[in-house]
Design an enzyme around this catalytic site. Structure first.
Site, PDB file in Angstrom:
ATOM      1  N   ASN A  95       0.800  -1.217   0.000  1.00 35.08           N
ATOM      2  CA  ASN A  95       0.000   0.000   0.000  1.00 35.08           C
ATOM      3  C   ASN A  95       0.835   1.270   0.000  1.00 35.08           C
ATOM      4  O   ASN A  95       0.285   2.372   0.024  1.00 35.08           O
ATOM      5  CB  ASN A  95      -0.916   0.038   1.221  1.00 35.08           C
ATOM      6  CG  ASN A  95      -1.898  -1.110   1.240  1.00 35.08           C
ATOM      7  OD1 ASN A  95      -1.943  -1.862   2.197  1.00 35.08           O
ATOM      8  ND2 ASN A  95      -2.675  -1.263   0.193  1.00 35.08           N
ATOM      9  N   HIS A  99      -8.820  -4.929  -1.161  1.00 34.43           N
ATOM     10  CA  HIS A  99      -7.904  -4.561  -2.235  1.00 34.43           C
ATOM     11  C   HIS A  99      -7.962  -5.634  -3.308  1.00 34.43           C
ATOM     12  O   HIS A  99      -8.264  -6.798  -3.026  1.00 34.43           O
ATOM     13  CB  HIS A  99      -6.458  -4.451  -1.732  1.00 34.43           C
ATOM     14  CG  HIS A  99      -6.226  -3.337  -0.774  1.00 34.43           C
ATOM     15  ND1 HIS A  99      -5.506  -3.508   0.386  1.00 34.43           N
ATOM     16  CD2 HIS A  99      -6.609  -2.038  -0.799  1.00 34.43           C
ATOM     17  CE1 HIS A  99      -5.465  -2.343   1.037  1.00 34.43           C
ATOM     18  NE2 HIS A  99      -6.120  -1.447   0.347  1.00 34.43           N
ATOM     19  N   ARG A 110     -12.143   1.307  -1.946  1.00 38.60           N
ATOM     20  CA  ARG A 110     -11.075   2.225  -1.545  1.00 38.60           C
ATOM     21  C   ARG A 110     -10.332   2.887  -2.703  1.00 38.60           C
ATOM     22  O   ARG A 110      -9.554   3.816  -2.475  1.00 38.60           O
ATOM     23  CB  ARG A 110     -10.070   1.488  -0.660  1.00 38.60           C
ATOM     24  CG  ARG A 110     -10.692   0.871   0.586  1.00 38.60           C
ATOM     25  CD  ARG A 110      -9.601   0.375   1.508  1.00 38.60           C
ATOM     26  NE  ARG A 110     -10.124  -0.441   2.601  1.00 38.60           N
ATOM     27  CZ  ARG A 110      -9.379  -0.927   3.589  1.00 38.60           C
ATOM     28  NH1 ARG A 110      -8.082  -0.664   3.607  1.00 38.60           N
ATOM     29  NH2 ARG A 110      -9.917  -1.667   4.533  1.00 38.60           N
ATOM     30  N   GLU A 122      -4.904   3.450  -3.051  1.00 35.42           N
ATOM     31  CA  GLU A 122      -4.379   2.462  -2.111  1.00 35.42           C
ATOM     32  C   GLU A 122      -3.078   1.816  -2.576  1.00 35.42           C
ATOM     33  O   GLU A 122      -2.661   0.796  -2.044  1.00 35.42           O
ATOM     34  CB  GLU A 122      -5.432   1.382  -1.861  1.00 35.42           C
ATOM     35  CG  GLU A 122      -6.701   1.902  -1.214  1.00 35.42           C
ATOM     36  CD  GLU A 122      -6.569   2.118   0.291  1.00 35.42           C
ATOM     37  OE1 GLU A 122      -6.068   1.211   0.986  1.00 35.42           O
ATOM     38  OE2 GLU A 122      -6.985   3.193   0.770  1.00 35.42           O
ATOM     39  N   CYS A 135       0.943  -8.537   0.739  1.00 33.54           N
ATOM     40  CA  CYS A 135       0.729  -7.245   1.406  1.00 33.54           C
ATOM     41  C   CYS A 135       2.038  -6.673   1.936  1.00 33.54           C
ATOM     42  O   CYS A 135       2.210  -5.458   1.999  1.00 33.54           O
ATOM     43  CB  CYS A 135      -0.254  -7.401   2.567  1.00 33.54           C
ATOM     44  SG  CYS A 135      -1.986  -7.456   2.085  1.00 33.54           S
TER      45      CYS A 135
END
Length: 449
Positions: free
Chosen positions: A114, A250, A214, A178, A371
């Site tokens: 991110n 996401h 998002r 994001e 991530c």
């Protein structure tokens, strides 16, 4: 169309911070909500992340690290009117404004996917590598990250002749961004001109119910313009609302791409056929491979809880097929384990190997192997121009491991978070880190105070 044979994809992983805790701050992240207010293990979390990085290095891949952010964010709390020593500021904020306090303490910057959106120099008209910091404006605890992320990326990539580091877009719902978690790239090889796929959940004018979408289309358009991407090789794909409402906050929870392969869930995209057609139209130098996981085999619920698609997809040196770096939770889920075993056993499989890694502390907060990393394709000249101290080797890994074991608490229970001593502990740890990584003695705000 250009190709640089020296280019390689380097994963820069965020080091899990000393205040790693389970506050359940992220609306739409089911794991975060499910584990809210349970006991976290910061030392284990950081060591698990470091072990994953070292495993990728052992497999022959280049690996980098990104530093944790200062938490609690005392400078931000002071801007809100809290005063006194740093410990007193924290104590007052935690007692009087628990929502603010929890946001100030979050160590969510560990999820480096991110941090920014990255476009390799092969894709950009000016021949530079472009990085746009994400504004993360949907969540209070994440909107705090942009300023340090920009500072980190400028330390890593200081040569403006080769790198263009852009600040975050203005934090507003119209420009909600994001980072790389909603961005994919396909290419014949890392150094070839690629096709960049921006995945969005809504347009600015839309109002939706359910979990937040998002990423906006408008933000994606802005990033593509900034990075000077070729419109003919830039795709904007809509994430399926069903995926968002199932907990895929996401795109990287339901899809991942690398080189010629796009691996995704059947319900990842609003219009899969259109996306496939656009990719096929945009590429001339390779045949794209689409691997779809049917909902009948793996439902969205199993995809989200196991983080099958939040795996790293990469090519090991000399390998014919790609390798999936998956969390152990995929192996522990009967449906996802069976699908992966069947997939890699296929003759001439595009994804032919799976490696399972243990990142359970991150998974409990809603972040898998993908991530934790920011993918940056660098040519040999770009890597030479970057700050070398961010690239992991055995010596740096040893120093980081010793640093973690010295400074991180074994456990952080909800009752421990109010402890003003936590501020001094984390500042001491981060001050020492600035002498391990090439950050400088004024990198963190408390060092300038």
């Amino acid at each position: 169309m250009t190709t640089d044979a020296t280019a390689e994809e380097i994963n820069f992983d965020g080091i899990v911070g000393p205040t790693h805790n389970y506050a359940g701050l992220s609306v739409g992240n089911l794991a975060s909500a499910r584990n809210a207010n349970t006991i976290a293990r910061p030392r284990d979390a950081a060591l698990q992340g470091l072990a994953k990085m070292q495993r990728l290095r052992a497999l022959g891949l280049a690996q980098g690290v990104l530093p944790p952010h200062e938490r609690p964010n005392i400078a931000w709390l002071r801007s809100l009117g809290f005063s006194g020593s740093d410990g007193q500021v924290w104590e007052k904020a935690w007692k009087s404004e628990p929502t603010i306090g929890r946001a100030a303490l979050a160590s969510s910057a560990m999820w480096a996917a991110n941090a920014a959106t990255i476009s390799p120099s092969a894709d950009c008209a000016d021949g530079r590598l472009h990085a746009s910091v994400a504004n993360l404006q949907t969540m209070l605890h994440r909107i705090l990250e942009a300023e340090q992320t920009e500072r980190t990326l400028r330390r890593l990539m200081p040569d403006e002749a080769r790198f263009a580091v852009h600040p975050a877009l203005m934090p507003h719902s119209v420009l909600s961004d994001e980072g790389a978690a909603n961005h994919m790239r396909m290419a014949a090889n890392p150094g070839a001109t690629g096709v960049e796929i921006f995945v969005y959940g809504r347009t600015a004018a839309e109002i939706r119910t359910g979990f937040p979408a998002r990423q906006t289309l408008e933000a994606c358009h802005a990033l593509a313009r900034r990075h000077e991407l070729d419109p003919a090789r830039t795709i904007f794909a809509r994430q399926a609302s069903e995926a968002i409402d199932a907990g895929a906050f996401h795109n990287d929870v339901v899809g991942v791409a690398h080189e010629h392969v796009l691996f995704h869930h059947q319900d990842a995209f609003a219009d899969k056929a259109a996306l496939y057609a656009q990719v096929r139209s945009a590429v001339k130098d390779f045949a794209p491979v689409f691997i779809e996981v049917p909902r009948a085999r793996v439902g969205l619920d199993d995809a989200v809880t196991s983080y099958l698609f939040n795996s790293q997809l990469l090519r090991l040196p000399g390998a014919r097929a790609l390798t999936l770096i998956a969390p152990t939770e995929v192996r522990e889920n009967n449906k996802t384990a069976a699908f992966v075993a069947e997939m890699i056993a296929q003759p001439n499989a595009a994804i032919g190997q799976v490696e399972y890694v243990e990142v359970r502390e991150s998974m409990r907060n809603g972040g898998g192997p993908a991530c934790l990393r920011l993918r940056i394709v660098m040519t040999a000249r770009e890597r030479a121009a970057a700050a070398q101290g961010f690239f992991l080797d055995d010596a740096l890994a040893g120093r980081l491991g010793a640093w973690i074991k010295t400074h991180y608490r074994e456990e952080l229970a909800p009752a421990d978070l109010a402890d003003p001593a936590l501020v001094a502990e984390t500042q001491t740890a981060l001050d020492e880190l600035t002498r391990i990584l090439p950050l400088g003695g004024d990198f963190y705000p408390f060092q300038r105070g």
